[in-house]
Design an enzyme around this catalytic site. Structure first.
Site, mmCIF file in Angstrom:
data_model
loop_
_atom_site.group_PDB
_atom_site.id
_atom_site.type_symbol
_atom_site.label_atom_id
_atom_site.label_comp_id
_atom_site.label_asym_id
_atom_site.label_seq_id
_atom_site.Cartn_x
_atom_site.Cartn_y
_atom_site.Cartn_z
ATOM 1 N N GLU A 66 -4.034 7.716 -6.011
ATOM 2 C CA GLU A 66 -4.112 7.072 -7.324
ATOM 3 C C GLU A 66 -5.334 7.573 -8.077
ATOM 4 O OE1 GLU A 66 -3.882 2.815 -6.929
ATOM 5 O OE2 GLU A 66 -2.042 2.888 -5.754
ATOM 6 N N HIS B 127 -0.659 0.264 -10.545
ATOM 7 C CA HIS B 127 -1.376 -0.670 -9.672
ATOM 8 C C HIS B 127 -1.890 -1.879 -10.474
ATOM 9 C CE1 HIS B 127 -3.594 -0.717 -5.564
ATOM 10 N NE2 HIS B 127 -3.322 -1.948 -5.954
ATOM 11 N N ARG C 25 0.842 -1.186 0.000
ATOM 12 C CA ARG C 25 0.000 0.000 0.000
ATOM 13 C C ARG C 25 0.878 1.238 0.000
ATOM 14 N NH1 ARG C 25 -3.196 -2.693 -1.892
ATOM 15 N NH2 ARG C 25 -5.358 -3.128 -1.269
#
Length: 331
Positions: free
Chosen positions: A275, A294, A246
């Site tokens: 993000e 991601h 994370r």
């Protein structure tokens, strides 16, 4: 085959409802379109209130965490559930329904990502491509590389995903350190982890490892764990930082400082504090930084459906399910 019940699917994973129906043909699938969440459709809210079994993404269902009166079990399509725990009100009792997450499949996928980037970096794949584009035969320059068996990786978090990354790194001959909450008993230790360290011993791990790979979930205890000047412990080995856990393990300013000061020699980043990463963010242009959006592990419909179907059979039979999330721990 267990007799069917109604399963509501509220997900942006393409084809998930169809994949579940294929494995559980007796189940009545009610699919709710994820895009209707943005429209604030009352139809979505009404249908969610009817759900007894729900498959959903954490970010989609989070706002309705406390508005699911009939729900008995919710299954998340992601391995990480912090997207939903942002909506947990600690002043209220935790929801009474069971919560499970997607697990058991991301380990090999994450290991591919981590190992692929380590090999690409150590064997200078970027330079190889540049030399080929320029038609340069740089045998002397490209013959300078380190063997993996001489390198050490510290894995922050050796749970379901981290242990598979550790196993793969060990297969390639790397020395593997694992950061854990509690050192396991000797009988429970994994043969592919050479040394265990607790969070209080994090500085020693950072000093000792050529690569530091974060796979920790986002919890109040892990947020900011590497922020401030913590990464200065990496300066002896000039570690490469890999973040596939994370983004909030370290704030952006601390990461940029670690790179600027030379405490770490590079970073391979798949997760971020915000993000998508802004096009103007300085990480894009910082030397020796690799950015991916991601995508180290994505939820494929067939994998999510297989995990859910196994847990469904256990749920309807009153048996313990796998990958149960602890409301109090947050993972």
């Amino acid at each position: 085959m267990t007799s069917g019940r109604v399963v509501h699917v509220f997900s942006a994973v393409p084809g998930l409802g169809t994949a579940i129906r294929r494995l559980l043909p007796a189940v009545d699938i009610v699919e709710l379109k994820a895009e209707l969440r943005q429209d604030g459709s009352s139809h979505i809210i009404d249908k969610l209130k009817e759900a007894e079994i729900l498959v959903a993404e954490p970010n989609l269902i989070g706002p309705d965490l406390y508005h699911l009166p009939c729900l008995q079990w919710m299954h998340m399509t992601w391995a990480g559930v912090d997207g939903m725990f942002r909506f947990v009100d600690r002043a209220k009792p935790y929801p009474s329904y069971q919560l499970t997450r997607f697990g058991g499949a991301f380990g090999p996928t994450m290991a591919e990502y981590v190992m692929g980037h380590i090999i690409a970096r150590e064997r200078n794949f970027k330079c190889i491509n540049q030399c080929q584009e320029k038609q340069v035969w740089d045998q002397k320059g490209l013959a300078k590389y380190r063997l993996l068996e001489k390198l050490t990786i510290g894995i922050l978090g050796v749970g379901d995903i981290g242990k598979e990354v550790a196993r793969t790194c060990k297969t390639f001959g790397m020395t593997v350190w694992g950061l854990v909450r509690k050192i396991p008993m000797k009988a429970d230790r994994m043969s592919y982890i050479d040394s265990y360290r607790q969070i209080s011993e994090l500085p020693e791990l950072l000093r000792s490892c050529d690569y530091v790979c974060n796979i920790l979930p986002s919890t109040p205890e892990t947020a900011g764990l590497l922020s401030g000047d913590v990464m200065h412990h990496c300066q002896e080995k000039k570690s490469v930082f890999i973040n596939v856990g994370r983004g909030n393990i370290i704030d952006d300013d601390s990461l940029l400082k670690a790179l600027r000061e030379g405490w770490i020699s590079g970073a391979i980043l798949d997760v971020f504090n915000t993000e998508p990463l802004s096009p103007t963010h300085p990480l894009w242009t910082t030397p020796n930084v690799t950015i991916t959006p991601h995508v180290a592990c994505v939820s494929f419909d067939w994998q999510v459906a297989e995990m859910f179907s196994k847990n469904y059979e256990n749920f309807v039979k009153g048996k313990p399910m796998e990958y149960v999330v602890d409301w109090e721990m947050g993972y």
